[in-house]
Scaffold this active site. Structure first.
Site, short mmCIF file in Angstrom:
data_model
loop_
_atom_site.label_atom_id
_atom_site.label_comp_id
_atom_site.label_asym_id
_atom_site.label_seq_id
_atom_site.Cartn_x
_atom_site.Cartn_y
_atom_site.Cartn_z
N GLN A 39 41.55 -8.26 -25.56
CA GLN A 39 41.55 -9.06 -24.32
C GLN A 39 40.74 -8.37 -23.21
OE1 GLN A 39 45.22 -9.72 -22.08
NE2 GLN A 39 44.85 -11.90 -22.26
N GLU A 65 9.41 -7.58 -4.02
CA GLU A 65 9.50 -8.77 -3.16
C GLU A 65 10.61 -8.64 -2.12
OE1 GLU A 65 8.49 -12.56 -4.54
OE2 GLU A 65 7.54 -11.83 -6.37
N GLU A 82 0.87 -1.19 0.00
CA GLU A 82 0.00 0.00 0.00
C GLU A 82 0.90 1.23 0.00
OE1 GLU A 82 -2.57 -0.26 3.40
OE2 GLU A 82 -3.45 -2.17 2.73
N SER A 104 8.06 -1.90 2.57
CA SER A 104 8.95 -2.79 3.35
C SER A 104 8.27 -3.18 4.66
CB SER A 104 10.27 -2.07 3.65
OG SER A 104 10.92 -1.73 2.45
N GLY A 110 1.40 3.42 2.23
CA GLY A 110 2.15 3.61 3.48
C GLY A 110 2.82 2.35 3.98
N ILE A 112 0.44 -3.21 -7.85
CA ILE A 112 0.09 -4.63 -7.97
C ILE A 112 0.32 -5.15 -9.39
CG2 ILE A 112 -1.69 -6.37 -7.54
CD1 ILE A 112 -0.48 -4.70 -5.03
N THR A 113 1.29 -6.05 -9.49
CA THR A 113 1.66 -6.68 -10.77
C THR A 113 0.48 -7.50 -11.29
OG1 THR A 113 3.96 -6.79 -10.09
CG2 THR A 113 3.29 -8.30 -11.85
N SER A 128 16.70 -4.74 -1.42
CA SER A 128 18.00 -5.34 -1.07
C SER A 128 18.33 -5.14 0.41
CB SER A 128 19.10 -4.74 -1.96
OG SER A 128 18.91 -5.21 -3.27
N ARG A 155 10.57 -14.88 -3.70
CA ARG A 155 11.76 -14.09 -4.07
C ARG A 155 12.82 -14.94 -4.78
NH1 ARG A 155 12.16 -13.25 1.77
NH2 ARG A 155 10.91 -11.46 1.20
C1 LIG Z 1 7.13 -2.77 -10.68
C2 LIG Z 1 6.66 -3.12 -9.30
C3 LIG Z 1 5.85 -4.23 -9.12
C4 LIG Z 1 5.39 -4.55 -7.84
N1 LIG Z 1 4.52 -5.61 -7.69
C5 LIG Z 1 3.94 -5.83 -6.46
C6 LIG Z 1 2.91 -6.80 -6.31
O1 LIG Z 1 2.54 -7.52 -7.26
N2 LIG Z 1 2.32 -6.94 -5.10
C7 LIG Z 1 2.69 -6.18 -4.03
O2 LIG Z 1 2.12 -6.35 -2.96
N3 LIG Z 1 3.66 -5.24 -4.13
C8 LIG Z 1 4.29 -5.05 -5.33
N4 LIG Z 1 5.26 -4.07 -5.47
C9 LIG Z 1 5.65 -3.28 -4.31
C10 LIG Z 1 7.05 -3.61 -3.82
O3 LIG Z 1 7.07 -4.86 -3.21
C11 LIG Z 1 7.49 -2.44 -2.90
O4 LIG Z 1 7.71 -1.32 -3.73
C12 LIG Z 1 8.73 -2.81 -2.13
O5 LIG Z 1 8.45 -3.80 -1.16
C13 LIG Z 1 9.34 -1.58 -1.42
O6 LIG Z 1 8.37 -0.89 -0.72
P1 LIG Z 1 8.27 0.71 -0.88
O7 LIG Z 1 8.16 0.99 -2.35
O8 LIG Z 1 7.19 1.20 -0.01
O9 LIG Z 1 9.67 1.25 -0.40
P2 LIG Z 1 10.06 1.60 1.12
O10 LIG Z 1 9.65 0.49 2.02
O11 LIG Z 1 9.58 2.97 1.43
O12 LIG Z 1 11.63 1.62 1.01
C14 LIG Z 1 12.36 2.74 0.52
C15 LIG Z 1 13.84 2.52 0.83
O13 LIG Z 1 14.01 2.43 2.26
C16 LIG Z 1 14.70 1.26 2.58
N5 LIG Z 1 14.22 0.73 3.87
C17 LIG Z 1 12.94 0.61 4.30
N6 LIG Z 1 12.90 0.06 5.52
C18 LIG Z 1 14.18 -0.21 5.86
C19 LIG Z 1 14.81 -0.80 6.99
N7 LIG Z 1 14.10 -1.27 8.02
N8 LIG Z 1 16.17 -0.90 6.99
C20 LIG Z 1 16.90 -0.44 5.97
N9 LIG Z 1 16.36 0.12 4.85
C21 LIG Z 1 15.02 0.22 4.81
C22 LIG Z 1 14.37 0.28 1.44
O14 LIG Z 1 15.38 -0.73 1.33
C23 LIG Z 1 14.36 1.22 0.25
O15 LIG Z 1 15.67 1.39 -0.25
C24 LIG Z 1 5.77 -3.76 -6.73
C25 LIG Z 1 6.60 -2.65 -6.93
C26 LIG Z 1 7.03 -2.32 -8.18
C27 LIG Z 1 7.89 -1.10 -8.37
#
Ligand SMILES: Cc1cc2nc3c(=O)[nH]c(=O)nc-3n(C[C@H](O)[C@H](O)[C@H](O)COP(=O)(O)OP(=O)(O)OC[C@H]3O[C@@H](n4cnc5c(N)ncnc54)[C@H](O)[C@@H]3O)c2cc1C
Length: 380
Positions: free
Chosen positions: A280, A364, A128, A133, A130, A158-159, A367, A244
């Site tokens: 090379q 998923e 969502e 991660s 908000g 959502i893919t 990193s 993953r």
């Molecule tokens: C093309 C695409 C397809 C997707 N498909 C799906 C899907 O089918 N279903 C679904 O449910 N979701 C899907 N997603 C969502 C995806 O899983 C999330 O974008 C992802 O989990 C990251 O969440 P966020 O974008 O809110 O980033 P954030 O959680 O806000 O993270 C931003 C940055 O902060 C870092 N961070 C966050 N928390 C921590 C921590 N505790 N420690 C260190 N670093 C941290 C992260 O590593 C990242 O670098 C998709 C996203 C994309 C872009």
């Protein structure tokens, strides 16, 4: 003892036949689908006909009756040609079908699996605005009414959102209980109160749809709860732990595809009176990339084999995802470099793979989150 990269006959047959299909049927469409950010509908039917949309579904339900590892091979082969097509197959098999097989009742399996093997595309809706991660901070609510559940909220990213007919949707039935209120629901396209919203305009894997989902009092029958009420966090986490590895497979396929292009190109492109592949320095860059891909493939195959053997695989899955996504980015970047100016333009295939590679480090579990899992598992 079987070496990791030696495939059984049926595994090799699947890998090779899916690659052959991708080369013949998908390759001619890659650029157009990327430009229009749209999956060719005819291609979806062909993926079903090929059998890669229901790999692990038991034969009794009309599927391939194969293993999770077979899904990885299909994803890898498709990604070698187009990672954006592979992700549809990845979500279908490693997330949606995987969750239905593990958590579905006999009724759920009988109602959905035969359709998923033949024509029904699935999607997995956890994220969502908000909660990315921090997935368990989700705010989509489910309240009970007249024996049904009413879902209200909004999912993002959502893919398969444009193509799916079945969505696994995570909502909280009791926010006071925190993550122990999270429940998985099976929402079918056409349920009143459910709609697919905005489609994202993306950097890479553009043919794959990534959509917002809207729930406005969406009525879901009790029979469409997946697993137990309040145990959706287990469905979410355990499915993603396995899913993953599929992203690892996508990334090694992408890297191999980029390297294939680079090897062909350096044999043809002449500078200083000879093919650039005769220098090379270029040979060593290609050798290093091939070595990295082999290492990443071993990590992915090992994680997949561990999962199928029902052995612990969490650390290995996180390692395979982080490493293979980095290898994909590096290899695609090298391919762009070796193509020179041609690497930077859309007429040649490698700039797209460079754009596509970036997603491997995001979805998923980013990193950083993979590193967190690895550190927790090895440091206690
Ligand atoms: C093309 C695409 C397809 C997707 N498909 C799906 C899907 O089918 N279903 C679904 O449910 N979701 C899907 N997603 C969502 C995806 O899983 C999330 O974008 C992802 O989990 C990251 O969440 P966020 O974008 O809110 O980033 P954030 O959680 O806000 O993270 C931003 C940055 O902060 C870092 N961070 C966050 N928390 C921590 C921590 N505790 N420690 C260190 N670093 C941290 C992260 O590593 C990242 O670098 C998709 C996203 C994309 C872009």
């Amino acid at each position: 003892m079987q070496p990791l990269t030696i495939l059984a006959d049926d595994e090799r047959l699947l890998r090779d036949s899916v690659y052959e299909f991708a080369d013949k049927e998908i390759r001619p469409l890659v650029r157009e689908m990327d430009e229009h950010a749209k999956f060719s509908p005819a291609l979806i039917e062909k993926l079903f006909a090929l059998g890669v949309m229901g790999i692990e579904i038991p034969e009794s339900h009309g599927g391939g009756g194969a293993t999770f590892f077979h899904s990885l091979l299909a994803i890898e082969s498709l990604s070698r040609v187009d990672p954006s097509i592979a992700v549809m197959v990845d979500v279908q098999n490693t997330l949606v079908i995987n969750a239905l097989l593990r958590w579905g009742t006999d009724d759920v399996k009988t109602r959905f699996l035969p359709k998923m093997a033949t024509h029904l595309v699935g999607a997995y809706a956890l994220s969502e605005a908000g909660s990315g991660s921090d997935a368990f901070a989700l705010t989509t609510r489910a309240t009970e009414q007249g024996g049904d559940w009413l879902l209200t909220g909004r999912k993002l990213w959502i893919t398969n959102g444009s193509e799916a007919g079945l969505f696994i949707v995570f909502a909280n039935v009791n926010p006071e209980a925190g993550y122990r209120g999270i429940t998985a629901f099976l929402v079918e396209r056409g349920f009143p109160g459910f709609s697919v919203g905005k489609k994202e305009d993306k950097l890479g894997i553009r043919a794959s749809s990534t959509c917002e989902l809207l729930f406005d009092g969406c009525r879901v029958p009790k029979a469409n709860v997946l697993g137990e009420v309040g145990k959706g966090y287990k469905v979410a986490i355990e499915t993603l732990n396995e899913g993953r590895i599929g992203i690892g497979a996508q990334m090694i396929g992408l890297a191999q595809g980029a390297l294939d292009h680079a090897i062909t190109y350096v044999a043809e492109r002449k500078q200083f009176g000879k093919a650039i592949g005769e220098f090379q320095a270029v040979q060593h860059q290609i050798a290093r990339a091939a070595t990295e891909i082999e290492a990443a493939r071993l990590l992915v195959y090992n994680a997949g084999r561990l999962r199928d053997a029902k052995l612990p695989f969490l650390t290995e899955a996180a390692m395979c995802k982080i490493f293979s996504s980095e290898v994909a980015e590096r290899t695609a970047s090298l391919a762009v470099n070796l193509f020179g100016g041609n690497g930077f333009v859309k007429e040649y295939p490698v700039e797209k793979l460079y754009r596509d590679a970036k997603i491997g480090q995001i979805y998923e579990g980013t990193s950083n989150l993979q590193l967190q899992t690895i550190a927790k598992n090895i440091m206690g």
